[in-house]
Design a protein around this motif. Structure first.
Motif, PDB file in Angstrom:
ATOM      1  N   SER B 270       0.843  -1.190   0.000  1.00 58.36           N
ATOM      2  CA  SER B 270       0.000   0.000   0.000  1.00 58.36           C
ATOM      3  C   SER B 270       0.881   1.243   0.000  1.00 58.36           C
ATOM      4  O   SER B 270       1.984   1.235   0.560  1.00 58.36           O
ATOM      5  CB  SER B 270      -0.894  -0.009   1.245  1.00 58.36           C
ATOM      6  OG  SER B 270      -1.701   1.131   1.286  1.00 58.36           O
ATOM      7  N   ALA B 274      -0.917   7.948  -4.582  1.00 56.60           N
ATOM      8  CA  ALA B 274      -1.864   7.420  -5.569  1.00 56.60           C
ATOM      9  C   ALA B 274      -1.347   7.596  -6.986  1.00 56.60           C
ATOM     10  O   ALA B 274      -1.735   6.873  -7.896  1.00 56.60           O
ATOM     11  CB  ALA B 274      -3.216   8.112  -5.415  1.00 56.60           C
ATOM     12  N   ASP B 387      -0.637  -3.303 -10.865  1.00 55.49           N
ATOM     13  CA  ASP B 387      -0.183  -2.061 -10.247  1.00 55.49           C
ATOM     14  C   ASP B 387       1.213  -2.172  -9.652  1.00 55.49           C
ATOM     15  O   ASP B 387       1.874  -1.154  -9.454  1.00 55.49           O
ATOM     16  CB  ASP B 387      -1.190  -1.629  -9.170  1.00 55.49           C
ATOM     17  CG  ASP B 387      -2.473  -1.080  -9.782  1.00 55.49           C
ATOM     18  OD1 ASP B 387      -2.370  -0.408 -10.829  1.00 55.49           O
ATOM     19  OD2 ASP B 387      -3.560  -1.353  -9.249  1.00 55.49           O
ATOM     20  N   ARG B 390       4.051  -0.468 -11.330  1.00 52.50           N
ATOM     21  CA  ARG B 390       4.259   0.978 -11.164  1.00 52.50           C
ATOM     22  C   ARG B 390       5.412   1.267 -10.203  1.00 52.50           C
ATOM     23  O   ARG B 390       5.810   2.421 -10.031  1.00 52.50           O
ATOM     24  CB  ARG B 390       2.961   1.625 -10.653  1.00 52.50           C
ATOM     25  CG  ARG B 390       1.831   1.553 -11.677  1.00 52.50           C
ATOM     26  CD  ARG B 390       0.466   1.771 -11.056  1.00 52.50           C
ATOM     27  NE  ARG B 390       0.294   3.106 -10.499  1.00 52.50           N
ATOM     28  CZ  ARG B 390      -0.816   3.541  -9.929  1.00 52.50           C
ATOM     29  NH1 ARG B 390      -1.873   2.731  -9.863  1.00 52.50           N
ATOM     30  NH2 ARG B 390      -0.890   4.747  -9.429  1.00 52.50           N
ATOM     31  N   LEU B 621      -4.365   3.072  -3.277  1.00 53.57           N
ATOM     32  CA  LEU B 621      -3.451   2.197  -4.002  1.00 53.57           C
ATOM     33  C   LEU B 621      -2.950   1.144  -3.017  1.00 53.57           C
ATOM     34  O   LEU B 621      -1.813   1.146  -2.564  1.00 53.57           O
ATOM     35  CB  LEU B 621      -2.288   2.995  -4.608  1.00 53.57           C
ATOM     36  CG  LEU B 621      -1.307   2.218  -5.493  1.00 53.57           C
ATOM     37  CD1 LEU B 621      -2.047   1.352  -6.505  1.00 53.57           C
ATOM     38  CD2 LEU B 621      -0.363   3.167  -6.218  1.00 53.57           C
ATOM     39  N   ARG B 623      -3.023  -3.019  -2.593  1.00 52.22           N
ATOM     40  CA  ARG B 623      -3.260  -4.197  -3.418  1.00 52.22           C
ATOM     41  C   ARG B 623      -2.750  -5.451  -2.718  1.00 52.22           C
ATOM     42  O   ARG B 623      -1.878  -5.396  -1.863  1.00 52.22           O
ATOM     43  CB  ARG B 623      -2.520  -4.068  -4.760  1.00 52.22           C
ATOM     44  CG  ARG B 623      -2.913  -2.853  -5.589  1.00 52.22           C
ATOM     45  CD  ARG B 623      -4.304  -3.020  -6.186  1.00 52.22           C
ATOM     46  NE  ARG B 623      -4.638  -1.894  -7.044  1.00 52.22           N
ATOM     47  CZ  ARG B 623      -5.278  -0.788  -6.634  1.00 52.22           C
ATOM     48  NH1 ARG B 623      -5.657  -0.688  -5.361  1.00 52.22           N
ATOM     49  NH2 ARG B 623      -5.545   0.186  -7.475  1.00 52.22           N
TER      50      ARG B 623
END
Lengths: 98, 703
Positions: B270, B274, B387, B390, B621, B623
């Motif tokens: 986490s 964002a 994600d 990223r 954000l 996941r």
């Protein structure tokens, strides 16, 4: 099926030959039956001389198969786990837990 | 019928975190069937057996010792067949010696009942096993005897009960495949004498069950009854074990046969950033901890020190940073919180996460493969989202791990301390991390000092940090723990929550402030508002150790009567995070929310991409990330196979529902007499029927 005693010697020999050659189709039990079923006919006075030869060869063939299968069984049972995936592929029911 | 013996986790969730796991499918309803149309009951053998069962057997609920497998073999227990034995109580090594020397009754088999903590290495080695219940190595090492022990049962009321999971150094060789051996050996040597650490990675060829607390009295009563009978005067109480494990040989074999599942679960990461993007040029700070632990009986795993303390400290850090007077999104660096699961099993969580971030998996969106997610970002490998791509691995500036921080391993000194472990103490980046920690802990109750302060460079303890350093050793990384050179006693059920809370809070406080400073490139003192909330720490400690159904947890989702939960990670299941990752996801998602929308009852009330947390739609954000050994590969059909046996390959065997049942046995001589009488009786019955048939046929002319 007629009794062996009522068959002519040539017919007995013919059956023995057919069963002998048939045994080569991976049918060791056919060889064994050939020997056990027709061996009493070799005691007849009119038994063809070749009959005993085919029956003994059938017996030898079945014994050879017995040795081969027994050896394979022993190997398979003891080496199945070590052979890994290959053994699993040829195992119908894989034992659980071992 | 075989079944997977894992207990089903039931969470009545108000939201599903975007996952597909927590809402059961609707149960179809059927019209009622008139009673008159039902067939009349038939009395059959099954009914008779069911009726007689309670008069013969008393069932005992048990926690099993489950078989696990890796690339080289198995650990845990196995019982190939249902085994029965007379209950024998062992309360000490003397009892065991006496039992062995007595030889028992000829021809009888025994089941030992003992307290949980009595199974020391010495006691174990004193057990005489029959050949068919031992491996070949054990046969050689045991003394031939006439006594045959079929299995062992533990009673629960052991005052020395503790988790075996305190020592990650016990990660087996194949699983701990990376670096820092010297430190691990030191830890291992110090902890090997503990009662359970040596046993939880051993292969036992006999069932070993622990009686659940609901029926310990029955087990003890039965065993004591045998003691009163001197184990020679029948009838005696016996038990039948049922603890069959399907898996065998190794993980590759077991997975191929479909009789095991990868040990693992879902890690959680986490970030409050964002806008995190791979190419945004911002450095990344990782704050890390482990979520799982390990013990001999998986269902009893309680890792208060290691894993819970570090995990709670990380949450406290995230909570403290969320109160930063300067918005975290304006920081020049990203902060990412990572909580890894399956760390007790080859560091599966951190290894897989780092591996995926370091080299993003190649996505093959083929059709026809198995992937249970509704709209997966990648169908093969089956990934719910991408994600994690990223995160720029090369941009990672530092890694901070909160390890064991409940102070159970702290050396006795005038001032309690935490220790900062580094891989390379000469690395300038590591010195900067240490300096930050020393600065923020100055004047506090708990000091922080380098673990190598005594001049001995021990490198890193087993930790999640190693996965990062394995890829890039120059990353500054610190492991914060309460031990310097050895693990002390792990905390057991009787731990002092007040002291543990204070210690965890102190570690979180210092880490939060240090991370806050580093994230802004500062070295001066951080504001008071960036401090750990000790109340939150205390609540979490209670929720995760004694009562998962606590109010703090139920604010996220409905769950009742959960009580104490296991910290064992269990097996990997698509989209099923387990209780601890589920809670961590919700907490971190709430703390790092970048947008808060309207009220919600469940995730369906929120927009796509949002999560329903504490009855509010939030954008975060946060996941999940798959966690299973990096030596394993997900196949197109959803199964797994071993691709690299040198890496983590732990898998758990499928097992039948395990259990024990107690019954009374009579002397073997009487059993033989019973058998003979039965045969004679049957023969007489047959003869009588034949006689009667002939007699009636003759006299009545009915035949």
């Amino acid at each position: 099926m007629p009794s062996i005693d009522k068959l002519a010697p040539t017919e007995i020999l013919s059956i023995a030959k057919k069963m002998f050659w048939g045994g080569f189709a991976f049918l060791p039990f056919l060889w064994l039956v050939n020997f056990m079923y027709l061996w009493p006919a070799t005691k007849r006075a009119d038994a063809p001389p070749e009959l005993k030869k085919y029956l003994l060869m059938s017996l030898a063939g079945s014994i050879t198969w017995l040795i081969i299968l027994s050896t394979w069984f022993g190997l398979f049972v003891n080496m199945r786990v070590a052979w890994g995936a290959a053994a699993d592929m040829i195992t119908v029911v894989i034992p659980k837990g071992v | 019928m075989s079944m997977r013996g894992r207990k089903t986790r039931v969470v009545q969730s108000r939201e599903c975190d975007g996952a597909v796991y927590c809402r059961p499918p609707p149960v179809p309803s059927f019209p009622p069937i008139p009673i008159s149309s039902l067939p009349l009951p038939e009395v059959n053998a099954q009914d008779i057996a069911t009726t007689l069962y309670p008069y013969i057997y008393k069932d005992l609920s048990t926690w099993p010792c489950v078989r696990l497998l890796n690339a080289t073999g198995t650990i845990g227990c196995q019982s190939l067949s249902s085994a029965t034995g007379i209950l024998y109580t062992v309360q000490s090594q003397t009892d065991l010696d006496s039992f062995v020397s007595s030889g028992g009754i000829s021809g009888e088999k025994y089941a030992v009942i003992m307290y949980y903590g009595l199974m020391t290495r010495c006691v174990y080695n004193g057990f005489p096993y029959a050949s068919r219940h031992t491996s070949s190595d054990q046969i050689k090492s045991t003394t031939p005897t006439t006594v045959e022990i079929l299995g062992t049962i533990s009673a629960p009321s052991n005052p020395r009960r503790r988790s075996a999971a305190s020592s990650p150094s016990l990660t087996p060789p194949r699983a701990r495949s990376h670096g820092r051996r010297a430190h691990r050996r030191t830890l291992h040597a110090q902890t090997a004498s503990s009662a359970w650490h040596w046993l939880d990675l051993r292969q036992l060829q006999f069932p070993y069950l622990r009686v659940e607390p609901d029926r310990p009295a029955l087990a003890r009563y039965a065993a004591n009854s045998n003691t009163n009978q001197s184990y020679t005067n029948y009838p005696l109480n016996a038990v039948e074990f049922n603890a069959f494990m399907f898996g065998a040989v190794d993980t590759a074999t077991c997975l191929r046969r479909g009789w095991c599942s990868p040990v693992g679960g879902l890690s959680v990461y986490s970030t409050p950033s964002a806008s995190l993007a791979h190419g945004d040029g911002k450095p990344v700070i990782i704050v890390s901890a482990a979520m799982d632990s390990r013990s001999f009986f998986h269902d009893l795993t309680l890792g208060i020190e290691n894993d819970v303390s570090g995990m709670i400290a990380l949450i406290a850090v995230a909570d403290a940073l969320s109160k930063s007077p300067v918005a975290l999104t304006t920081f020049p660096k990203h902060i990412i919180y990572t909580l890894f699961t399956a760390e007790a099993w080859g560091h599966a969580g951190s290894q897989r996460f780092v591996s995926d971030v370091y080299q993003n998996p190649t996505c093959a969106n083929t059709t026809g493969n198995y992937c249970p997610y509704t709209a997966p970002a990648c169908s093969y490998p089956c990934l719910r989202d991408l994600d994690f791509t990223r995160i720029n691995f090369d941009a990672i500036e530092s890694v901070w791990e909160l390890n064991s921080v409940a102070q159970s391993s702290a050396p006795s000194s005038p001032q309690p301390s935490f220790f900062a472990h580094f891989d390379d103490t000469t690395l300038p980046g590591n010195n900067r991390l240490l300096q930050l920690l020393v600065n923020v802990s100055g004047g506090q109750q708990y000091a922080i000092q380098a673990a190598a302060a005594d001049g001995v460079d021990r490198k890193l303890p087993p930790s999640t940090v190693q996965a990062f350093l394995q890829k890039k050793r120059s990353i500054p990384a610190v492991v914060i723990s309460d031990f310097q050179k050895q693990l002390g006693n792990d905390l057991d059920d009787a731990f002092d929550p007040t002291a543990a809370t204070a210690a965890i809070c102190a570690a979180a406080n210092a880490t939060a402030r240090a991370v806050w400073l580093q994230a802004q490139g500062l070295t001066s003192v951080s504001p008071v508002s960036v401090g750990a909330n000790c109340t939150l720490v205390g609540m979490l400690l209670g929720c995760l150790t004694t009562n998962y159904s606590c109010p703090y947890v139920t604010q996220f989702y409905n769950i009742s009567n959960a009580g104490r939960i296991t910290h064992y990670t269990s097996v990997y299941s698509y989209g099923n995070p387990g209780l601890i990752p589920l809670l961590m996801f919700n907490i971190l998602g709430n703390l790092t929310a970048s947008h808060r929308g309207g009220k919600c009852a469940n995730i369906r009330d929120c927009d796509p991409g949002e999560h329903c947390i504490t009855q509010q739609c939030v954008t975060t954000l946060t996941r999940y990330h798959d966690a299973y050994g990096t030596g394993l590969q997900m196949n197109l059909d959803g199964t797994f196979s071993v691709v690299d046996p040198t890496k983590g390959t732990w898998a758990e065997s499928v097992w039948d529902q395990s259990g024990l049942r107690v019954f009374v046995v009579i002397a073997r001589n009487f059993q033989i007499v019973e058998l003979v009488v039965g045969i004679v009786w049957t023969a007489l019955s047959v003869g009588l029927v034949i006689y009667a048939q002939r007699f009636l046929g003759k006299t009545l002319k009915v035949a």
